[in-house]
Design an enzyme around this catalytic site. Structure first.
Site, short mmCIF file in Angstrom:
data_model
loop_
_atom_site.label_atom_id
_atom_site.label_comp_id
_atom_site.label_asym_id
_atom_site.label_seq_id
_atom_site.Cartn_x
_atom_site.Cartn_y
_atom_site.Cartn_z
N GLU A 188 -2.36 6.89 12.21
CA GLU A 188 -2.99 7.77 11.23
C GLU A 188 -2.90 9.24 11.62
OE1 GLU A 188 -5.21 6.12 8.09
OE2 GLU A 188 -3.11 5.84 8.60
N SER B 165 -5.05 3.96 5.93
CA SER B 165 -6.35 3.38 5.58
C SER B 165 -7.32 4.43 5.06
CB SER B 165 -6.96 2.70 6.81
OG SER B 165 -7.13 3.64 7.86
N ASN C 111 -12.88 1.51 3.34
CA ASN C 111 -13.26 2.30 4.51
C ASN C 111 -14.22 3.42 4.19
OD1 ASN C 111 -11.96 0.76 6.40
ND2 ASN C 111 -10.08 1.94 6.38
N HIS D 67 -2.49 -0.36 1.23
CA HIS D 67 -3.32 -0.50 2.42
C HIS D 67 -3.51 -1.99 2.72
CE1 HIS D 67 -7.54 -0.11 4.39
NE2 HIS D 67 -6.59 -0.27 5.30
N TYR E 22 -12.85 -9.99 0.66
CA TYR E 22 -11.55 -10.35 1.21
C TYR E 22 -11.08 -9.45 2.35
CZ TYR E 22 -11.12 -13.61 -2.66
OH TYR E 22 -11.32 -14.65 -3.54
N MET F 138 0.62 -3.32 12.69
CA MET F 138 0.61 -3.36 11.23
C MET F 138 2.01 -3.56 10.67
SD MET F 138 -2.45 -3.37 10.14
CE MET F 138 -1.96 -3.30 8.41
#
Length: 414
Positions: free
Chosen positions: A97, A124, A195, A145, A351, A19
């Site tokens: 996370e 997230s 999420n 995010h 998206y 990421m």
């Protein structure tokens, strides 16, 4: 307290994993100066090498020339420590996370960055307010995010905390648009918009495996509906082990029936595409998902061990349960004000999660069905499968009025 926010030109990225790499490239591609920090300097070196290879591939593909590739790469500089980030306008934390780790990073950022700087997390799902609480500038803390791969995926969820200033949200939206993202502001809750809705969707897909379906059957039904990929192909792409490791770290959720197939796959080292096998198998160097009889046998074994009585499950049931799980959670998100509108929810799903654009998004799809029909189908599912299918109050309310999600604006319907 009002906050004056300077234009964002210099951005720190904390974390040199997948990421972090994608975020750094997203920023550098748009002309922003990036300073990259990781607790392991070798990770930044490896990350910069991966970025160089990505840019070289872009040149070979004719997307930009060598001069542009070199300019983008030059905008990403390694940082030796937090003190090297003092003059940054924004810092984006992008580590794994774990709330305690992220809080430790936010304490360091708060101590070292100039007072006007903004602090953002790429989490997230975790609590933005819990991160803001360890700083002296909660009004300048927010979530950004990104979706993986961050330099390609279009969606950016901008998460507002309880104290996030409007000017900070405006600056974040301007940044997102500058780097080519579709920006949606979300409220702070577990999983935000995308999420949080994904959880019941995937839970139904996993339950369908235990009750009688197979991974390829579920994926084919949802891909036939128009999704870019079904849930099990999606997990193979992102890595089945991410949630498995998160459950291990948290010490909760590992005994739930729905995750037992995932657990067995991970125990066998089947983490998805990256390991050559997950829910599907992959030939060396290939991303082509191939049905694996070993996985089908494993599903049957887990289902029997949990004492499920398998039955034939058709495409219609797969679609109804997965799609209505999305819609019902989306209705709760809308009524709670986590999303400002049903159109925002639809943008997140088009998206960020591959919902078919031709159908508009889960909420637009439900509006087209009619909310009275949605309500009745949810009541039918509740009668068969339990109270978790009870329609969200907003669905009952709108169905009674013969209205749509698109008609609902929380301020005027209070």
């Amino acid at each position: 307290m009002s906050v004056k926010v300077s234009p964002i030109e210099r951005v720190a990225v904390i974390g040199a994993g997948t990421m972090g790499r994608g975020i750094a490239m997203s920023l550098a591609n748009a002309g922003l100066a990036v300073r990259w920090l990781d607790k392991d300097p070798r990770a930044v070196d490896a990350g910069r090498q991966a970025v160089a290879e990505t840019y070289a591939h872009g040149v070979r593909q004719g997307r930009f020339d060598t001069a542009e590739a070199n300019a983008r790469y030059a905008r990403i500089e390694p940082a030796a420590d937090y003190a090297a980030l003092r003059d940054m306008d924004l810092a984006i934390e992008a580590v794994y996370e774990n709330l305690e780790l992220k809080q430790a990073i936010f304490r360091e950022l708060d101590a070292h960055l100039r007072p006007q700087a903004l602090l953002a997390s790429n989490t997230s799902a975790l609590d933005i307010d819990a991160l803001a609480a360890v700083t002296t500038r909660p009004q300048q803390v927010l979530g950004l995010h990104f979706f993986s791969p961050a330099h390609i995926m279009k969606l950016l969820e901008i998460v507002r905390g309880a104290q996030t200033a409007d000017a900070v949200l405006d600056a974040a939206r301007a940044l997102g648009e500058r780097i080519g993202k579709v920006c949606v502001v979300a409220g702070n809750c577990d999983g935000f918009i995308g999420n949080r809705m994904l959880h019941p969707y995937v839970r139904e897909a996993r339950r369908l495996l235990l009750e009688g379906a197979l991974p390829q059957q579920v994926d084919q039904a949802l891909q036939g509906f128009g999704f870019a990929m079904g849930p099990f192909r999606m997990y193979d792409v992102v890595g089945i082990d991410l949630e498995w490791r998160a459950r291990q770290l948290a010490g909760t959720g590992q005994d739930e029936p729905e995750v037992q197939v995932d657990n067995r796959l991970c125990e066998l080292g089947r983490f998805g595409q990256k390991s050559g096998a997950g829910y599907y198998r992959y030939a060396p160097g290939s991303r082509q998902a191939e049905q694996d009889p070993e996985v089908d046998a494993l599903v049957l074994e887990v289902s029997a061990r949990l004492d499920y009585h398998r039955r034939a499950i058709g495409e219609e049931e797969i679609l109804e349960r997965c799609l209505l799980a999305l819609v019902n959670e989306g209705a709760k998100i809308l009524e709670e004000g986590i999303a400002a509108s049903s159109a925002d929810i639809d943008q997140v799903y088009r998206y960020g999660y591959g919902f078919p654009a031709a159908k508009g998004g889960p909420m637009a799809w439900a509006d087209a069905l009619g909310l009275a029909a949605v309500r009745d189908r949810l009541h039918g599912l509740a009668a068969r499968f339990g109270g978790h299918w009870r329609p969200a109050p907003l669905i009952e309310r709108l169905a009674d009025l013969d209205r749509h999600f698109s008609d609902f604006h929380r301020e005027t319907w209070a």
